[in-house]
Design a protein around this motif. Structure first.
Motif, PDB file in Angstrom:
ATOM      1  N   SER A 513      41.190  38.998  37.157  1.00 44.01           N
ATOM      2  CA  SER A 513      41.388  40.418  37.446  1.00 44.01           C
ATOM      3  C   SER A 513      40.671  40.855  38.730  1.00 44.01           C
ATOM      4  O   SER A 513      39.451  41.022  38.758  1.00 44.01           O
ATOM      5  N   ARG A 514      41.444  41.048  39.795  1.00 43.88           N
ATOM      6  CA  ARG A 514      40.904  41.566  41.062  1.00 43.88           C
ATOM      7  C   ARG A 514      40.365  42.982  40.870  1.00 43.88           C
ATOM      8  O   ARG A 514      39.355  43.372  41.448  1.00 43.88           O
ATOM      9  N   GLU A 517      36.915  42.932  39.294  1.00 45.88           N
ATOM     10  CA  GLU A 517      35.906  42.481  40.252  1.00 45.88           C
ATOM     11  C   GLU A 517      35.462  43.634  41.148  1.00 45.88           C
ATOM     12  O   GLU A 517      34.269  43.852  41.394  1.00 45.88           O
ATOM     13  N   SER A 550      37.947  32.869  39.174  1.00 47.80           N
ATOM     14  CA  SER A 550      36.974  33.620  39.960  1.00 47.80           C
ATOM     15  C   SER A 550      37.440  33.771  41.403  1.00 47.80           C
ATOM     16  O   SER A 550      37.275  34.832  42.020  1.00 47.80           O
ATOM     17  N   ARG A 553      39.929  36.523  41.468  1.00 46.61           N
ATOM     18  CA  ARG A 553      39.266  37.813  41.251  1.00 46.61           C
ATOM     19  C   ARG A 553      38.697  38.371  42.561  1.00 46.61           C
ATOM     20  O   ARG A 553      38.646  39.578  42.770  1.00 46.61           O
TER      21      ARG A 553
END
Length: 569
Positions: A513-514, A517, A550, A553
């Motif tokens: 999920s960007r 983040e 990661s 993200r």
């Protein structure tokens, strides 16, 4: 024109490759982000994608296709593909080709078979008659129309305003909505020059500019849209500034009861509004007042899975002239349904990122409005409005037993096992020891992991099960420095005002999920009273799915100019 020494490669599939180590990269990146979205960000080459929506937002912001094409040509290593030049012009010309108007020139209702009450109908107009003909031939659109007035104009029932706009953008026609707004019940609202707490107050220059761009002197060209600014930049204050311009009953939707009360505190502290004029609509209270603040969860609550939403009535409980959607990227799908019916009211979306993991960015564009302001995070950092931040990714090895267990598990279970890697605890303890005397947040996704961390760190834990009153108490203790360390779940992702938090340690998250983040970094971006910077740590299991997620993200923050220091521990 093009030169092999330039930083960009523009490809016919609408991807743009940017050379990270080029001396002009930082300058080019900022301009590129106006009309393209970052897709990949490895060490040396970043990949952007030009999309219809990114071009429509650029067109709404006043960018011209000629200027975008010139920019690409001036920074391209190789000649611009012909289809890129052609399609940029084609897509950007679509915005404004079809307009929704309250009145249309030289319209006659002759032949309709009924009188034309102007307050019940709107006019879908294009100077290009073939476009109107093409729209009129679409069955899914025609069923919502009331007729064709002439070769350039279709008649739209006023109640179908949002539905028509949604249907049209699906076939590639973003509507420029100039039909105007109802004013709602008037309400006098003024910004204070000195807050109720006794501090000097005024809008910062970029906040004032954002208010003016959105309001547009009350013209139909303003009044609906999204303002994109980083956490800590004062989006709530901008909302107050717009309220002082529109002077009307306002409904504010946000992400949690804690955020509701923060809005109320800001309203009473920085405006002329009195407690009798501001209401909280939550599980604890149901006060509907000229300014009412509620949550998305409250609005979308329903006792039965397929039953009605009992609190939807709030949208019609007062003559609202203005609706604010805080953290608009989290807008739940059922609220889109209601929002489609609220197009006659001014609508403001506030967010740090327009990224939606469900892909409904076009619905935000259509129903809330296009992106009106998007201020680069690094620009505000440079000017001292948000804290300078160092981002680090710490990669922690997994034990042989854990690696074997992950190898024998399905992807979802394996990801959780990797995220809950027990070896992360020692790393978290070391980071906390290195930041003694600072205000630290430990943030994660999985409750069991957070419970273990909270016990080991002797720190309070806030999750979705923590009562609102207890949450507020712990947040206030943290603000006042009585608690130096908080362990928090995803409930702290949004709209939590913790100005002195300077360190965030992320131990797990929602896959790639960007959006999450960006929100988590936002918890520590508010400028510190002593001018110090902030530190954002992400602790991941090495050589794992979590490490891969990661990287995804980090995309949005990479687009904003942040670089992650990668370190094995």
């Amino acid at each position: 024109m093009y030169n092999p020494a330039n930083p960009l490669i523009i490809q016919s599939d609408f991807s743009v490759l940017a050379e990270v180590h080029h001396p002009e990269f930082e300058t080019v990146r900022v301009d590129l982000a106006v009309f393209a979205d970052l897709e990949k960000s490895p060490e040396h080459i970043h990949t952007y994608r030009i999309t219809p929506l990114s071009l429509w937002n650029a067109a709404c912001a006043g960018r011209k296709p000629e200027a975008i094409i010139t920019f690409l040509e001036q920074n391209a290593k190789f000649p611009l593909p012909d289809n890129i030049r052609r399609e940029i012009g084609h897509y950007m010309a679509r915005y404004g080709l079809v307009k929704l108007l309250a009145q249309a020139p030289d319209i006659s209702a002759a032949g309709l078979g009924f009188d034309l009450p102007t307050d019940e109908y709107l006019f879908l107009y294009s100077h290009d008659s073939p476009t109107i003909t093409a729209i009129d031939r679409q069955k899914d659109i025609r069923k919502h129309l009331a007729g064709r007035l002439n070769e350039n104009t279709l008649l739209v029932p006023a109640g179908k305003r949002g539905i028509i706009k949604q249907a049209l953008i699906r076939i590639g026609y973003p509507v420029e909505d100039l039909a105007g707004y109802i004013e709602g019940e008037p309400l006098a609202i003024h910004l204070r020059e000195t807050t109720a707490a006794g501090q000097s107050f005024g809008l910062r220059p970029y906040q004032n500019e954002a208010v003016n761009i959105f309001h547009a002197n009350g013209l139909a060209t303003g009044g609906s849209g999204v303002l994109v600014l980083p956490c800590g930049a004062g989006k709530t204050v901008i909302g107050l500034g717009v309220m002082a311009q529109v002077q009307t009953n306002t409904l504010i939707l946000t992400t949690s009861t804690t955020a509701v009360r923060q809005w109320i505190r800001e309203l009473l502290d920085k405006t002329s509004l009195t407690p009798d004029e501001v209401g909280e609509y939550s599980a604890d209270r149901k006060d509907v007042r000229p300014i009412t603040v509620t949550t998305y969860q409250m609005i979308t609550y329903r006792p039965e899975k397929d039953g009605p939403f009992p609190h939807f009535q709030l949208f019609n409980s007062r003559p609202w002239g203005f609706i604010i959607y805080d953290e608009v990227h989290t807008l739940p799908a059922p609220v889109f349904q209601v929002t489609a019916e609220l197009q006659a009211r001014r609508r403001l979306g506030l967010t740090a990122t327009l990224i939606r993991e469900d892909g409904r960015e076009t619905d935000v564009f259509t129903l809330i409005g296009p992106k009106k302001v998007d201020i680069p995070w690094r620009e505000l950092e440079r000017d001292g409005w948000i804290a300078p931040t160092v981002c680090s990714e710490l990669r922690v090895p997994m034990s042989l037993d854990l690696r074997l267990e992950c190898a024998q598990s399905g992807d979802k279970i394996a990801y959780r096992l990797e995220a809950e890697n027990p070896a992360k605890l020692a790393v978290v303890k070391d980071l906390i020891a290195n930041h003694q005397g600072e205000s630290i947040l430990v943030i994660g996704q999985y409750i069991k992991q957070l419970e273990i961390l909270a016990a080991e760190l002797n720190a309070p834990l806030i999750t979705g099960k923590t009562a609102s009153a207890k949450r507020d108490e712990l947040y206030e203790d943290f603000r006042q420095g009585r608690i130096p360390l908080l362990v928090v779940s995803k409930v702290a992702n949004f709209a939590i005002d913790l100005p002195d938090a300077s360190v965030a340690i992320q131990v797990s998250g929602a896959f790639g999920s960007r959006q999450e983040e960006a929100q988590r970094l936002g918890r520590i971006l508010r400028p510190k009273a002593d001018g110090r910077g902030a530190y954002f740590y992400t602790v991941v299991s090495k050589d794992s799915r979590e490490q891969e997620f990661s990287h995804h993200r980090q995309l949005f923050l990479t687009e904003q100019g942040y670089q992650y220091i990668i370190r094995d521990v």
